[in-house]
Design a protein around this motif. Structure first.
Motif, short mmCIF file in Angstrom:
data_model
loop_
_atom_site.label_atom_id
_atom_site.label_comp_id
_atom_site.label_asym_id
_atom_site.label_seq_id
_atom_site.Cartn_x
_atom_site.Cartn_y
_atom_site.Cartn_z
N GLU A 1 -43.50 53.28 -24.69
CA GLU A 1 -44.22 52.84 -23.47
C GLU A 1 -44.83 51.60 -24.05
O GLU A 1 -44.86 51.16 -25.10
N GLN B 1 -37.11 55.53 -16.80
CA GLN B 1 -37.40 56.10 -18.25
C GLN B 1 -37.78 55.01 -19.16
O GLN B 1 -36.99 54.15 -19.39
N GLU C 1 -38.33 54.38 -23.07
CA GLU C 1 -38.08 54.73 -24.42
C GLU C 1 -38.96 54.19 -25.43
O GLU C 1 -39.39 55.33 -26.11
N ARG D 1 -39.29 54.40 -11.35
CA ARG D 1 -39.01 55.72 -11.88
C ARG D 1 -37.92 55.49 -13.37
O ARG D 1 -37.25 56.19 -13.32
N LYS E 1 -41.93 51.34 -13.71
CA LYS E 1 -42.57 52.73 -13.51
C LYS E 1 -42.56 53.26 -12.17
O LYS E 1 -42.34 53.97 -11.75
N ILE F 1 -36.72 50.05 -22.72
CA ILE F 1 -35.74 50.85 -21.82
C ILE F 1 -34.41 50.84 -22.31
O ILE F 1 -34.03 50.47 -23.21
#
Length: 143
Positions: free
Chosen positions: A113, A109, A111, A107, A104, A126
């Motif tokens: 959480e 992304q 897919e 940064r 995180k 991810i």
């Protein structure tokens, strides 16, 4: 008649052949893939040339390779590029929350959480530059 049993490797009465799986993906994105796995997931480079990349996990317990498509040194079975669908990797870690926080902060992304599953996984997911889903998980006992 000899019996073969699959455990860590194939075993028979005369020999023991240990097996080590090295999954491979055929992709045109060798440099993007190298950057992602080394910078995001802290993998190391085991071997590299102009058409082949072999990476290892930070603790050297597993490897994954990437091959340029349509390379003249390869037979047709190893020529077609991966189309980005139908493959995933699972990376088991001791503390998924630490890895989640690190990614995180970079940064990356997400897919999926971070979450707990009823069957005992705590995980998040991810994608790599090739569209491969990467499930990062710590296994726990189900409640």
């Amino acid at each position: 008649m000899k019996a073969f049993i699959l455990t860590v490797g194939w075993t028979n009465a005369q020999t023991k052949n240990k097996m080590k799986l090295n999954a491979g993906i055929i992709t045109e994105k060798l440099q993007e893939t190298k950057k992602f796995y080394t910078e995001v997931l802290d993998f190391g480079v085991s071997f590299e040339n102009e058409f082949y990349l072999l990476l290892h996990t930070p603790n050297n317990s597993a490897e994954i390779s990437f091959l340029q498509p349509n390379h003249p040194s390869q037979k047709p079975i190893f020529q077609s590029a991966f189309n980005g669908n139908g493959a995933y990797l699972t990376i088991e870690v001791e503390n998924v929350d630490v890895i989640y926080k690190q990614l995180k902060e970079k940064r990356i992304q997400m897919e999926i959480e971070i979450r707990d599953e009823p069957w005992g996984d705590r995980h998040f997911a991810i994608k790599d530059p090739n569209g491969i889903g990467i499930d990062i998980v710590t296994y726990t006992k189900p409640e």
